[in-house]
Design an enzyme around this catalytic site. Sequence first.
Site, PDB file in Angstrom:
ATOM      1  N   HIS A 188       0.856  -1.189   0.000  1.00  0.00           N
ATOM      2  CA  HIS A 188       0.000   0.000   0.000  1.00  0.00           C
ATOM      3  C   HIS A 188       0.888   1.235   0.000  1.00  0.00           C
ATOM      4  CE1 HIS A 188      -2.979   2.938   0.985  1.00  0.00           C
ATOM      5  NE2 HIS A 188      -2.568   3.108   2.229  1.00  0.00           N
ATOM      6  N   HIS A 200       0.904   5.778  -0.983  1.00  0.00           N
ATOM      7  CA  HIS A 200       0.175   6.969  -1.397  1.00  0.00           C
ATOM      8  C   HIS A 200       0.970   7.622  -2.529  1.00  0.00           C
ATOM      9  CE1 HIS A 200      -2.350   7.604   2.541  1.00  0.00           C
ATOM     10  NE2 HIS A 200      -2.302   6.338   2.168  1.00  0.00           N
ATOM     11  N   ASP A 238       0.555  -4.886 -19.940  1.00  0.00           N
ATOM     12  CA  ASP A 238       1.537  -5.907 -19.546  1.00  0.00           C
ATOM     13  C   ASP A 238       1.302  -6.375 -18.106  1.00  0.00           C
ATOM     14  OD1 ASP A 238       2.952  -6.131 -21.898  1.00  0.00           O
ATOM     15  OD2 ASP A 238       4.525  -4.715 -21.328  1.00  0.00           O
ATOM     16  N   HIS A 278      -8.541   7.855  -1.107  1.00  0.00           N
ATOM     17  CA  HIS A 278      -7.445   7.380  -0.281  1.00  0.00           C
ATOM     18  C   HIS A 278      -6.225   7.132  -1.171  1.00  0.00           C
ATOM     19  CE1 HIS A 278      -6.128   4.246   3.009  1.00  0.00           C
ATOM     20  NE2 HIS A 278      -5.155   5.047   2.643  1.00  0.00           N
ATOM     21  N   TYR A 318       6.970 -14.250 -22.856  1.00  0.00           N
ATOM     22  CA  TYR A 318       7.876 -13.123 -22.661  1.00  0.00           C
ATOM     23  C   TYR A 318       8.986 -13.512 -21.687  1.00  0.00           C
ATOM     24  CZ  TYR A 318       9.421  -8.400 -21.562  1.00  0.00           C
ATOM     25  OH  TYR A 318      10.159  -7.265 -21.375  1.00  0.00           O
TER      26      TYR A 318
HETATM   27 ZN   LIG Z   1      -3.147   4.790   3.250  1.00  0.00          ZN
END
Ligand SMILES: [Zn+2]
Length: 237
Positions: free
Chosen positions: A95, A97, A120, A173, A231
Amino acid sequence: MKLPSLREEVLEANLELVRRGLVIDTFGNASGISRNEGLVVIKPSGVAYDRMRPADMVITDLEGRIIEGTLRPSSDLPTHLALYRAFEQIGGVAHTHSRSATAWAQAGRPIPCLGTTHADYFHGPIPVTPSLRPAEITTDYELNTGHAIVRTLKGALAGKDPLAMPAVLVAGHAPFCWGSSAARAAHIAWILEEVAQMAYASLVINSNAAPLADELRDKHFQRKHGPAAYYGQKAGS
Ligand SMILES: [Zn+2]
């Protein structure tokens, strides 16, 4: 100490997010899972990256009970766990930002598949969740964020493998990304940021830029993924 190599890998994935410029301050976290043991390794909350050690990683079960570790786990742990519980193919979650991907999340817009760089890695537009309802924010916010991602992803996948769409934008978010491992999830977070920036620039240059033709999108995704992938180099060659 349990899961020493997974601790190393999860630490390395977290550091990779910082090295790639995807995480500033404490806006991000990565985790990995041992499916054999049913245990998740995640970054601790609020420890400086330059002082973080494998031993600082926190180990929990899939319900979030701490199995090993003295530090508090990342506050986004319930979001990661919801993804691991819903999709057994997921081996790692990241995660961030990161700026461009977060801009799309804040705009509440899916990232259209405008080119082969996108195709891709992501088999179609990268979806965005609906906004959480007030009750979902007041109680169990991080878990409800996970549920929103899972619902959105299931809708976007239409039966495909969750690794065919390894990211979802959480409205207002930021993105959550996943892969077969923590390292792979961190890699996806990096590619997502690049793809988000390219899509933004393409639409600035031409606001009518069209999504990639289905055939070209499928060609690029499938030559890197799935049974017919060709690939790169074959394993062992
Ligand atoms: Zn966050």
